[in-house]
Write an enzyme that holds these catalytic residues in place. Structure first.
Site, short mmCIF file in Angstrom:
data_model
loop_
_atom_site.label_atom_id
_atom_site.label_comp_id
_atom_site.label_asym_id
_atom_site.label_seq_id
_atom_site.Cartn_x
_atom_site.Cartn_y
_atom_site.Cartn_z
N GLY A 1 27.80 31.31 -31.80
CA GLY A 1 29.04 31.06 -31.06
C GLY A 1 29.40 29.60 -31.01
N ILE B 1 1.79 23.27 -24.29
CA ILE B 1 1.77 23.97 -25.58
C ILE B 1 0.60 23.50 -26.43
CG2 ILE B 1 3.04 24.32 -27.74
CD1 ILE B 1 5.63 24.07 -26.13
N ALA C 1 10.69 28.93 -18.22
CA ALA C 1 11.48 30.16 -18.23
C ALA C 1 11.83 30.62 -16.83
CB ALA C 1 10.71 31.26 -18.97
N HIS D 1 -12.35 40.90 -0.45
CA HIS D 1 -13.60 40.34 -0.99
C HIS D 1 -14.27 41.38 -1.88
CE1 HIS D 1 -17.43 38.17 -1.12
NE2 HIS D 1 -18.01 39.33 -0.84
N VAL E 1 10.37 18.83 -25.86
CA VAL E 1 11.59 19.48 -26.34
C VAL E 1 12.81 18.65 -25.96
CG1 VAL E 1 10.60 21.79 -26.19
CG2 VAL E 1 11.82 20.85 -24.22
N LYS F 1 0.94 34.28 -25.31
CA LYS F 1 -0.04 34.88 -24.40
C LYS F 1 -0.79 36.01 -25.08
CE LYS F 1 1.33 31.83 -21.86
NZ LYS F 1 2.05 31.25 -23.00
N GLY G 1 16.21 37.29 -25.71
CA GLY G 1 14.94 36.87 -25.15
C GLY G 1 14.67 35.39 -25.30
N GLY G 2 15.40 34.73 -26.21
CA GLY G 2 15.25 33.30 -26.36
C GLY G 2 13.89 32.90 -26.92
#
Length: 431
Positions: free
Chosen positions: A113, A178, A292, A416, A245, A50, A38-39
């Site tokens: 990795g 942020i 994202a 409406h 970042v 959120k 998910g990072g």
């Protein structure tokens, strides 16, 4: 040693989107990540924040309950519950990604990795190989050099989820997306908030009129805003650093492969490919926009490219930006200042939510819509500040991305009462 068609280094939105698409196209694929899938977006960014902001919204409603004829007394805030709720949201969605990994027959290697050469990678002592690689290692927060970053007071966005109690006061360094989201969150619960921004306004990448409106709304919330200022020594209970970042490209052995890396540690790519023929890169690690949904689009694009398809190019001029403070901010395309600087002729439609029936009915009339079009009524830029802005921008994104004129909106019937009909009503000015 297991052999794959494609190994994806990084399991965030860019990485898992690429892996799933390549697997759908018949490739044998593996994902390598030393964190949960998910990072940053799912685990520390988009999703859990959120959740936090929903709590802030509820707090705002409670504080304004008298405006609705409802009296609420003896309100108690369980800050740990608020944090835990956000963590549960990310855990639930992470399980969903693990399910999709299994469903798509993608192998997942939990671990760090590092490239051995351009055909193999080492993960905590084990080795796997592939014909092609996708680097999707994301980004990491920029550090602030002017203050003592070893202080226990200094936090970055992910550290908020380890806080045990609400601070009485907090300084947020950086007035970007942020920064203003956390400013809104903490101010809703009574924390004294100060934002320090190096540029001359909040959200410096947004339209100036939007920035000015947000600043006015934040000052009503008693948020202290200091612009044109570089943060140095700050005496406060807690400090959140959110100054941007940089590419998360260190430690993966990229230098040994000779992969080109530029300023802010971003990997240099040409249509997704690095300077090493069988290695591609997507998402935050290749530079802005650090979003994202951009990483997802890049991941799918590169996967299709590697599988021999001819995907449509990503329209980087058509990327919507969303900020989830209150009022929300959303935009796409050029600002009014951009157009003036570039001497581009444009027409402007502008309206305020205080004339929208739904907004008035639900007491959410703060904000406006501004849409900028060319002489043939094609959208050059659109800017919304107000309730539901981040949902409403999608209609304008579809129109702009497909190079449609605003007639495609004006010829459709909007329900409406809704916030979205404000887009229709705004564009009537240009008919």
């Amino acid at each position: 040693m297991n052999n794959y068609d494609i190994i994806v280094l990084g399991g965030g939105p860019g990485g898992y989107s690429a892996a799933f698409r390549a697997a759908e196209l018949g490739k044998k694929v593996a994902i390598v990540d030393d964190n949960d899938l998910g990072g940053v977006c799912l685990n520390w960014g988009c999703i859990p924040t959120k959740s936090l902001l929903k709590n802030a919204e509820v707090m705002d409603l409670i504080n304004a309950s008298n405006d609705y004829g409802i009296s609420v007394k003896d309100v108690e805030i369980d800050f740990q519950f608020i944090i835990d709720r956000s963590i549960k949201a990310r855990q639930r969605l992470s399980k969903g990604i693990h399910y999709l990994v299994r469903k798509n027959n993608v192998d997942f290697y939990p671990g760090f990795g590092k490239f051995i050469d351009n055909k193999s990678i080492e993960i905590d002592g084990a080795q796997i190989s592939a014909q092609n690689f996708i680097i999707a290692t994301g980004s990491k927060p920029k550090m602030l050099e002017n203050i003592n970053t070893n202080s226990e007071k200094i936090m970055y966005s992910k550290d908020v989820f380890t806080m045990k109690k609400l601070p009485k006061s907090i300084t947020i360094i950086g007035g970007g997306a942020i920064g203003v989201e956390f400013a809104y969150f903490f101010s809703s619960f009574g924390t004294n908030v100060t934002i320090v921004e190096a540029e001359d306004r909040l959200l410096p990448n947004e339209d100036k009129e939007v920035s000015a409106w947000l600043e006015k709304a934040f000052k009503k919330r008693k948020i202290n805003i200091i612009t044109n200022t570089i943060a140095k020594d700050i005496d406060d209970e807690k400090i959140i650093v959110s100054i941007g970042v940089e590419g998360n490209s260190s430690g993966f052995g990229l230098e040994n492969l000779g992969i080109k890396i530029e300023n802010n540690n971003h990997i240099v790519v040409d249509d997704g490919r690095t300077n090493i023929d069988n290695i591609y890169a997507v998402g935050d690690v290749i530079g802005p926009p650090w979003l994202a949904h951009v990483a997802t689009a890049e991941g799918i694009y590169v996967a299709e490219l590697m599988c021999g398809l001819t995907p449509s190019k990503i329209g980087y001029n058509n990327i919507p930006n969303c900020t989830y403070c209150k009022p929300e901010v959303a935009s796409i395309g050029l600002s009014e200042e951009n157009l003036n600087e570039q001497s581009i002729t444009f027409k402007k439609a502008h309206s305020f939510f205080n004339s929208n029936g739904k907004a008035v009915a639900v007491s959410a009339s703060d904000g406006f819509i501004k849409i900028l079009v060319d002489e043939s009524n094609h959208i050059l830029g659109a800017h919304i500040i107000g309730s539901n802005a981040t949902e409403m921008i999608s209609e304008l994104s579809v129109v702009k991305s497909n190079n449609l004129s605003i007639d495609s909106i004006l010829s459709s019937v909007h329900p409406h009462p809704t916030f979205s009909e404000a887009i229709f009503e705004t564009l009537l000015q240009l008919k």
